[in-house]
Design a protein around this motif. Structure first.
Motif, PDB file in Angstrom:
ATOM      1  N   ALA A  13      27.421  73.399  70.547  1.00  0.00           N
ATOM      2  CA  ALA A  13      28.608  72.555  70.479  1.00  0.00           C
ATOM      3  C   ALA A  13      29.821  73.369  70.046  1.00  0.00           C
ATOM      4  CB  ALA A  13      28.371  71.390  69.518  1.00  0.00           C
ATOM      5  N   THR A  14      29.610  74.243  69.063  1.00  0.00           N
ATOM      6  CA  THR A  14      30.707  75.094  68.589  1.00  0.00           C
ATOM      7  C   THR A  14      31.180  76.044  69.681  1.00  0.00           C
ATOM      8  OG1 THR A  14      29.876  74.987  66.321  1.00  0.00           O
ATOM      9  CG2 THR A  14      31.360  76.809  66.862  1.00  0.00           C
ATOM     10  N   ARG A  33      33.083  74.225  72.517  1.00  0.00           N
ATOM     11  CA  ARG A  33      34.484  73.937  72.189  1.00  0.00           C
ATOM     12  C   ARG A  33      35.347  75.188  72.316  1.00  0.00           C
ATOM     13  NH1 ARG A  33      32.000  70.786  68.085  1.00  0.00           N
ATOM     14  NH2 ARG A  33      32.283  72.496  66.577  1.00  0.00           N
ATOM     15  N   GLU A  34      34.797  76.322  71.858  1.00  0.00           N
ATOM     16  CA  GLU A  34      35.561  77.569  71.954  1.00  0.00           C
ATOM     17  C   GLU A  34      35.808  77.959  73.405  1.00  0.00           C
ATOM     18  OE1 GLU A  34      33.353  80.461  69.802  1.00  0.00           O
ATOM     19  OE2 GLU A  34      33.750  79.570  67.826  1.00  0.00           O
ATOM     20  N   ARG A  52      35.866  76.025  76.058  1.00  0.00           N
ATOM     21  CA  ARG A  52      36.808  75.111  76.727  1.00  0.00           C
ATOM     22  C   ARG A  52      38.249  75.542  76.463  1.00  0.00           C
ATOM     23  NH1 ARG A  52      32.991  71.134  74.943  1.00  0.00           N
ATOM     24  NH2 ARG A  52      31.868  70.245  76.731  1.00  0.00           N
ATOM     25  N   ARG A  53      38.494  76.002  75.233  1.00  0.00           N
ATOM     26  CA  ARG A  53      39.843  76.443  74.891  1.00  0.00           C
ATOM     27  C   ARG A  53      40.146  77.817  75.480  1.00  0.00           C
ATOM     28  NH1 ARG A  53      38.334  74.431  69.665  1.00  0.00           N
ATOM     29  NH2 ARG A  53      37.966  76.585  68.980  1.00  0.00           N
ATOM     30  N   VAL A  59      30.866  74.349  80.740  1.00  0.00           N
ATOM     31  CA  VAL A  59      31.784  73.389  80.109  1.00  0.00           C
ATOM     32  C   VAL A  59      33.049  73.207  80.930  1.00  0.00           C
ATOM     33  CG1 VAL A  59      30.890  73.871  77.806  1.00  0.00           C
ATOM     34  CG2 VAL A  59      32.900  75.128  78.642  1.00  0.00           C
ATOM     35  N   ASP A  86      28.747  67.577  78.527  1.00  0.00           N
ATOM     36  CA  ASP A  86      29.213  67.292  77.177  1.00  0.00           C
ATOM     37  C   ASP A  86      28.381  68.112  76.192  1.00  0.00           C
ATOM     38  OD1 ASP A  86      26.758  65.957  76.809  1.00  0.00           O
ATOM     39  OD2 ASP A  86      27.623  64.002  77.295  1.00  0.00           O
ATOM     40  N   ALA A  87      28.643  67.944  74.900  1.00  0.00           N
ATOM     41  CA  ALA A  87      27.987  68.773  73.887  1.00  0.00           C
ATOM     42  C   ALA A  87      26.470  68.579  73.888  1.00  0.00           C
ATOM     43  CB  ALA A  87      28.564  68.454  72.513  1.00  0.00           C
TER      44      ALA A  87
END
Length: 412
Positions: free
Chosen positions: A204-205, A208-209, A211-212, A223, A233-234
């Motif tokens: 999950a971490t 998110r990284e 995606r950015r 992702v 999704d996560a």
């Protein structure tokens, strides 16, 4: 003693193969009781599909032989599925179709080409380290490292995460399908779920990284994928990573370990492979997978009445597809117990019986096995297994705990 008895899976491999040969001679799939009926619950059991034809036909009829609610024994609990999401192996259409499409499109030609190059580099480094360090045990020092490093590189897992992930994978998978004492049965499931939860949090971490800030690795592709309005999704990313790490690492490291043992036990086959590696490598991988069959069995749940192998199945029935038996079917493989890298045709079921659940990582695993043995066979001093593989006694995968090895003496 039947296939539902844990003691069966502690028998020597030859005894188990003889039992499967007897089952293949029956006129219909045999039934095995897992739990006798009580006043609280009905009897639980399954039908064993052991012939090549039955396993292939069931694999290619997902509308009849469904993967949900789970392909392993026991089936995953509902609350575990709710917390961690469903693995692709436990899904049916349309959810499986949609998720597999997202994942398949993430494996771009560019990503696969980069992975092939990385596989060759990893194989050379592992063999260099082995020669320099002379560890003496093959599973931990060679066979496990190969798929773990390749998958981590492919996914884009940072180096500082990797030691913990390796430990979590071992904790999550070390007792799957293995008979355990009462103390271990009470203790290990919690530890396995904690390991799984930790891996999901890591994913999950990282998701998110990525995606950015996408970095061109597989996590970035997964992702960032958007197929028919659907992206991972996560929970889905965590479930996919768990499948890739546990299934991809376990199965490939076991195939690699069995390969060393087989090539040691059959020096004429080893010599043939070494004489022209490019000519015989693909056949050798196929025969290794047929002979050692990394995944022994998967479960299916019958959804519609259907006749197969001389028996009529009804909705709610459970069947187990025994790939290890199908790969020794005398009707398909002449002299099935022989190890022959020139066997042709070789329609083994080492990656499943076809259909929608054919192994996504088949190409990756083949490349890893070939690259590693190309390196091993090209070095001046030959490597050989010492003794027999230490098997885990699992009814799920053909797992090797350890295998000692040594180098042949230098040529005079």
């Amino acid at each position: 003693m039947g296939l539902a008895d844990p003691a069966f899976w502690q028998l020597p491999p030859a005894a188990r193969l003889d039992a499967f040969a007897s089952l293949r001679r029956l006129d219909r799939p045999a039934y095995f009781v897992e739990r006798p009926a009580t006043w609280l619950r009905p009897e639980q059991g399954f039908y064993a599909l052991v012939t090549h034809d039955d396993v292939v036909r069931a694999s290619r009829l997902p509308q009849v032989f469904a993967s949900a609610p789970g392909v392993t024994t026991p089936e995953p609990a509902g609350w575990v599925r709710f917390l961690f999401g469903d693995s692709m192996v436990n899904l049916d259409a349309p959810h499986h179709t949609q998720l597999r499409r997202v994942v398949s499109r993430a494996f771009t030609p560019r990503l696969l080409a980069a992975a092939d190059e990385d596989i060759r580099r990893v194989a050379a480094r592992i063999v260099d380290d082995m020669i320099a360090e002379r560890p003496g045990e093959f599973v931990a020092s060679v066979a496990s490292r190969m798929p773990f490093e390749v998958i981590c590189n492919l996914m884009g897992i940072p180096e500082h995460y990797r030691p913990e992930i390796a430990g979590r994978v071992d904790h999550a998978s070390e007792n799957v399908g293995v008979e355990r004492g009462i103390a271990t049965r009470l203790r290990v499931p919690g530890r396995g779920l904690r390991a799984l939860a930790r891996m999901h949090l890591m994913m999950a971490t990282l998701g998110r990284e990525r995606r950015r800030r996408p970095t061109g690795d597989l996590i970035s592709a997964l992702v960032g994928a958007d197929v028919d309005g659907q992206a991972l999704d996560a929970r889905q990313l965590g479930a996919f990573f768990s499948l890739l790490m546990v299934a991809g690492v376990e199965t490939t490291r076991n195939a690699i370990t069995h390969a060393l043992a087989l090539l040691t036990d059959h020096p004429e086959q080893r010599a043939l492979l070494a004489s022209d590696f490019d000519r015989y490598a693909d056949g050798a991988v196929d025969e290794i997978l047929r002979h050692s069959t990394p995944i022994i069995q998967f479960r299916r749940t019958v959804r519609a009445e259907y006749s197969l192998g001389g028996r009529t199945f009804r909705p709610g029935d459970k069947v187990v597809l025994y790939y290890a038996s199908a790969n020794r079917d005398e009707a398909v493989f002449p002299d099935p117990d022989a190890f022959d890298i020139t066997r042709s045709p070789n329609p083994h079921l080492g990656y499943g019986g076809g259909g929608p659940h054919f192994c996504l990582g088949a190409h990756l695993a083949r490349q890893e096995i070939k690259a590693l043995f190309r390196e091993l066979l090209s070095r001046p001093r030959a490597l050989r297994a010492v003794g027999v593989p230490e098997l885990a006694g699992s009814n799920f995968d053909n797992r090797v705990r350890a295998l000692r090895f040594a180098f042949d003496p230098p040529a005079p």
